[in-house]
Motif scaffolding. Sequence first.
Motif, PDB file in Angstrom:
ATOM      1  N   GLU B 120       0.923  -1.160   0.036  1.00 49.39           N
ATOM      2  CA  GLU B 120      -0.010   0.012  -0.028  1.00 49.39           C
ATOM      3  C   GLU B 120       0.781   1.290   0.004  1.00 49.39           C
ATOM      4  O   GLU B 120       0.485   2.365   0.100  1.00 49.39           O
ATOM      5  CB  GLU B 120      -1.098   0.082   1.202  1.00 49.39           C
ATOM      6  CG  GLU B 120      -0.263   0.019   2.543  1.00 49.39           C
ATOM      7  CD  GLU B 120       0.555  -1.301   2.870  1.00 49.39           C
ATOM      8  OE1 GLU B 120      -0.025  -2.366   2.672  1.00 49.39           O
ATOM      9  OE2 GLU B 120       1.583  -1.049   3.014  1.00 49.39           O
ATOM     10  N   ILE B 122       2.591   2.777  -2.463  1.00 49.98           N
ATOM     11  CA  ILE B 122       2.502   3.723  -3.422  1.00 49.98           C
ATOM     12  C   ILE B 122       1.120   4.739  -2.986  1.00 49.98           C
ATOM     13  O   ILE B 122       1.239   6.110  -3.144  1.00 49.98           O
ATOM     14  CB  ILE B 122       2.157   3.053  -4.865  1.00 49.98           C
ATOM     15  CG1 ILE B 122       3.562   2.131  -4.997  1.00 49.98           C
ATOM     16  CG2 ILE B 122       1.752   4.080  -6.116  1.00 49.98           C
ATOM     17  CD1 ILE B 122       3.657   1.438  -6.482  1.00 49.98           C
ATOM     18  N   ALA B 123       0.168   3.912  -2.732  1.00 47.74           N
ATOM     19  CA  ALA B 123      -1.121   4.925  -2.307  1.00 47.74           C
ATOM     20  C   ALA B 123      -0.888   5.886  -1.135  1.00 47.74           C
ATOM     21  O   ALA B 123      -1.474   6.799  -1.374  1.00 47.74           O
ATOM     22  CB  ALA B 123      -2.268   3.541  -1.789  1.00 47.74           C
ATOM     23  N   ARG B 126       1.279   8.775  -2.883  1.00 54.24           N
ATOM     24  CA  ARG B 126       0.836   9.474  -3.852  1.00 54.24           C
ATOM     25  C   ARG B 126      -0.411  10.317  -3.222  1.00 54.24           C
ATOM     26  O   ARG B 126      -0.618  11.304  -3.800  1.00 54.24           O
ATOM     27  CB  ARG B 126       0.017   8.448  -4.822  1.00 54.24           C
ATOM     28  CG  ARG B 126      -0.302   8.774  -6.221  1.00 54.24           C
ATOM     29  CD  ARG B 126      -0.874   7.499  -6.810  1.00 54.24           C
ATOM     30  NE  ARG B 126      -1.966   7.328  -6.687  1.00 54.24           N
ATOM     31  CZ  ARG B 126      -3.278   7.858  -6.928  1.00 54.24           C
ATOM     32  NH1 ARG B 126      -2.825   8.879  -7.775  1.00 54.24           N
ATOM     33  NH2 ARG B 126      -4.243   7.246  -6.755  1.00 54.24           N
ATOM     34  N   ARG B 159      10.480   3.711  -4.698  1.00 58.86           N
ATOM     35  CA  ARG B 159      10.216   2.353  -4.403  1.00 58.86           C
ATOM     36  C   ARG B 159      11.037   1.379  -5.404  1.00 58.86           C
ATOM     37  O   ARG B 159      11.031   1.254  -6.688  1.00 58.86           O
ATOM     38  CB  ARG B 159       8.695   1.904  -4.758  1.00 58.86           C
ATOM     39  CG  ARG B 159       8.201   0.775  -4.456  1.00 58.86           C
ATOM     40  CD  ARG B 159       6.825   0.234  -4.906  1.00 58.86           C
ATOM     41  NE  ARG B 159       5.985  -0.433  -4.151  1.00 58.86           N
ATOM     42  CZ  ARG B 159       5.490  -1.530  -4.390  1.00 58.86           C
ATOM     43  NH1 ARG B 159       5.514  -1.857  -5.748  1.00 58.86           N
ATOM     44  NH2 ARG B 159       4.906  -2.109  -3.584  1.00 58.86           N
ATOM     45  N   ILE B 223       5.060   8.039 -11.064  1.00 60.11           N
ATOM     46  CA  ILE B 223       3.514   7.712 -10.734  1.00 60.11           C
ATOM     47  C   ILE B 223       2.798   9.069 -10.269  1.00 60.11           C
ATOM     48  O   ILE B 223       1.757   9.296 -10.639  1.00 60.11           O
ATOM     49  CB  ILE B 223       3.619   6.637  -9.661  1.00 60.11           C
ATOM     50  CG1 ILE B 223       3.921   5.201 -10.477  1.00 60.11           C
ATOM     51  CG2 ILE B 223       2.228   6.392  -9.106  1.00 60.11           C
ATOM     52  CD1 ILE B 223       3.185   4.054  -9.795  1.00 60.11           C
ATOM     53  N   GLU B 245       0.231  -3.602 -11.548  1.00 63.16           N
ATOM     54  CA  GLU B 245       1.146  -3.384 -10.461  1.00 63.16           C
ATOM     55  C   GLU B 245       1.418  -4.351  -9.431  1.00 63.16           C
ATOM     56  O   GLU B 245       0.369  -5.043  -8.935  1.00 63.16           O
ATOM     57  CB  GLU B 245       0.761  -2.058  -9.920  1.00 63.16           C
ATOM     58  CG  GLU B 245      -0.574  -2.045  -9.209  1.00 63.16           C
ATOM     59  CD  GLU B 245      -1.605  -0.684  -8.960  1.00 63.16           C
ATOM     60  OE1 GLU B 245      -0.846   0.266  -8.564  1.00 63.16           O
ATOM     61  OE2 GLU B 245      -2.553  -0.514  -9.672  1.00 63.16           O
ATOM     62  N   HIS B 247       0.953  -4.282  -6.127  1.00 67.10           N
ATOM     63  CA  HIS B 247       0.353  -3.229  -5.085  1.00 67.10           C
ATOM     64  C   HIS B 247      -0.886  -3.430  -5.038  1.00 67.10           C
ATOM     65  O   HIS B 247      -1.416  -3.991  -6.019  1.00 67.10           O
ATOM     66  CB  HIS B 247       0.869  -1.926  -5.772  1.00 67.10           C
ATOM     67  CG  HIS B 247       0.513  -0.909  -4.526  1.00 67.10           C
ATOM     68  ND1 HIS B 247      -0.698  -0.144  -4.678  1.00 67.10           N
ATOM     69  CD2 HIS B 247       1.345  -0.001  -3.538  1.00 67.10           C
ATOM     70  CE1 HIS B 247      -0.866   0.601  -3.798  1.00 67.10           C
ATOM     71  NE2 HIS B 247       0.456   0.898  -3.232  1.00 67.10           N
ATOM     72  N   GLY B 252      -3.549   2.689  -6.144  1.00 61.50           N
ATOM     73  CA  GLY B 252      -1.939   2.791  -6.715  1.00 61.50           C
ATOM     74  C   GLY B 252      -2.071   3.320  -8.293  1.00 61.50           C
ATOM     75  O   GLY B 252      -2.864   4.277  -8.505  1.00 61.50           O
ATOM     76  N   GLY B 273      -3.500  -6.450  -9.969  1.00 64.99           N
ATOM     77  CA  GLY B 273      -2.781  -5.837  -8.688  1.00 64.99           C
ATOM     78  C   GLY B 273      -3.216  -6.851  -7.642  1.00 64.99           C
ATOM     79  O   GLY B 273      -3.826  -7.857  -7.931  1.00 64.99           O
TER      80      GLY B 273
END
Lengths: 276, 305
Positions: B120, B122-123, B126, B159, B223, B245, B247, B252, B273
Motif C-alpha cells: 500500500e 504507493i497509495a 501518492r 520504490r 507515478i 502493479e 501493489h 496505486g 494488482g
Amino acid sequence: MDNVALKKTANELRKDIIIETYNAKSGHPGGSLSAADILTYLYFEEMNVDPQKAKDPNRDRFVLSKGHAAPGLYAVLSLKGYIPSKDLKTLRHIDSYLQGHPDMKHTAGVDMSTGSLGQGISAAVGMALSAKVQKKDFRVYAMLGDGELQEGQVWEASMFAGSHGLDNLTVVVDNNNLQIDGSVKEICSPYPIDEKFKAFNFHVINIDAHDFDQIRAAFKEARETKGKPTAIIAKSVKGKGVSFMENAVGWHGKAPNEEQYKQAMAELEKNGEALA
Amino acid sequence: MPKAMRDVFGETLCELKENPKIVVLDADLGSATRALKFKDVCPERFLDIGIAEQNMVGIAAGLSTCDMIPIATTFSVFITGRAFDQVRNTVAHGNLNVKLVGTHNGVCVGYDGATHEAVEDIALMRSVPNMVVLVPADAKETEMAIKAAIAYKGPVYLRISRIAVPDIHGDDYKFCIGKGEVLRDGTDVAIISTGIMTSRAIEAAEILLKDGVHASVVNICSIKPIDRKLIVEVAKRTKRIVTVEEHTIIGGLGSAVSEILSVEWPVPIRFVGINDEFGTSGAPEVLLEKYKLTAKDIIRAVKSF
Ligand SMILES: Cc1ncc(C[n+]2csc(CCOP(=O)(O)OP(=O)(O)O)c2C)c(N)n1
Ligand SMILES: [Mg+2]
C-alpha cells in the motif's frame, strides 16, 4: 521443573530453532537462541497457560515484541503442545501458518501478531490494562530486543506502564548487545538500560539470561512487586548454544547450510547428553 | 544476468558520493537495502540512526534544511508506514528536499511475510501533497530514477525492488520525472504498468501478439507526477486499458490512471494488482503466482474485455 529439566527443554528448543531455520533456508536463529532459556522458563514454569484452553480469557499473555525471533516462539509453542512438531519444518514456506513473523490469526498460542519492532510492548500494555479494568488477575509478559529499544514507541509504552503502575506487566529485554548492523552500543546506545526503565517508574532486575536460578528469582520478584511494572534486563549471548553463532552479528538473519546444520545439531546433541 | 534493483541502488549511491551534499541514512537494514555500500566509500556521510524510522525521517528533514540532500533508506513498509506522519507533516508539508527510499516492497520481499511486505506504499505516498513517487522497472531505470530524484528539489519516494528483473532499457535510456514511456505500440489494448511488473507486461504482450492481439505497453515510473497526456493518448488509440502493479489495486497506479481517464476520456479498465489482502511468506516467484501477478494474469485481464 528443576533446573536440569529446564536446561534439557531449552536444549530441545534450540535444536528446533536450528531445524526450523535450516528447513526455511532463512529466518533469525541468533535472537531466537539468545531468548531460548527465558522462553522455556516462561512457558514451562512461569505462565498460567494451557494449550487445551488456548483461548481462556483468564490465561496469562505473552507478546514477542521482537517478532523476528518467531522460530524461538514456535519452538516453545510446539514443545508445550500448541503446534505439532512436524510443522516446524514448514516455517516460512508458502501456505504454512508458521509465517516469518508471528501471526495470531493462524497460529495457536500466539497472543499478538508482531514483526514491526517497538509495537508489541504497547499491545502488552493494553492487555495489562484490560486486566486492571476488568479486575482480572492474569499477568502479561513482553520480550523486547535491545536494538528494539531504539524505537521511540518502546518509551511511550513504558512511560504509560510506569505512570499507571501496571504491576501485572513484566518486560524482558533480551540484552545480547547486537542488532543487524553491529553492536547496539556503537549504533545508538540504549545504555544504561536499567536506569532508563527505573526513571520510567519500573522495578528493574538485572540477570544473566542463561542462568535458571537467576531467571526463577527474577520472575518471582516481579510477581511480588506491587504498584510498579517490572523490567528484567537479561544479559544474553546472541546465538547461545551453537559455538559458531555465539556473539556473531552475521547470524542475526541467516539460516545454516547443511554442513553448519549438522555441526550445530551435533553440538546441541552433545550438550543434551551431558545434561542426562 | 540482470542486477537486483537494490544492488543498483547501492552502486548508484557510491557514485553519488562525489556530491558533497549527499548524506545517506540507515535504520539498521543497510545490509539488506545495500545502503551499507555507501558507508564503505564514504563513512563520514553515512548515518546509522538505529531502529528508529520516525526519528530517521525527522533527522533527514533537519539535515535538508541545512543545505544537505538526505537519502533515508529502509524497507518500504517502515519508511512509508511507520514514519507516515513524519513524512506527511514534517517532510512533505514543508516541501523539504528529502529522498525516501524503500528497497523491499510488494510480495517480492518474500519469506519475511506480511508484516514486511508493503502493498500500500504507493497509495500512501501518492496521497500526500508535494510528494514525487518513482517506481523503476529495471536496473537502468533504477539508476536513472535515483539520479533524477537527487537532481529534483523536493520530497521524493523511490520504490526500489529487492529483486532482479530482465533488462528493458539500454544504456542510452533517459528518464524524466513526469514522463511515461511507450515500450510497445499496438491498437487493440494498452497495458500500463509499473515497477517489476513492466517486464511481465512485455512478456504478456509478446504472447498476445501470437494470438493476433496487438497490445501497447506503457511503462510508468513516474507515478506522481504522472504523464496525463500520454495516458489519454493511448486510451484514445486503444480504447481499452489494463493497469498492472505489484501493489494493492486500491490507490496505486490503476487508481491514478482511472482518476485521469474517468474525467478526460472514459474507457473500460481492468486492474491487475493485489486484491485488498496482505502478503504472506514464500519465495518471490511463488508469491507472484499466488497473488495473480504473472504474464498469464495480465493476458487473462486483456481477454476479459
Ligand atoms: C520497525 C522495524 N524496523 C526494522 C526492522 C528490521 N529488523 C528486524 S530484526 C532487527 C534488529 C533487531 O535487533 P534486536 O532488537 O537487538 O534483536 P535481537 O538482537 O534480539 O535479535 C531489525 C532492524 C523491523 N523488523 N521492524
Ligand atoms: Mg539484540
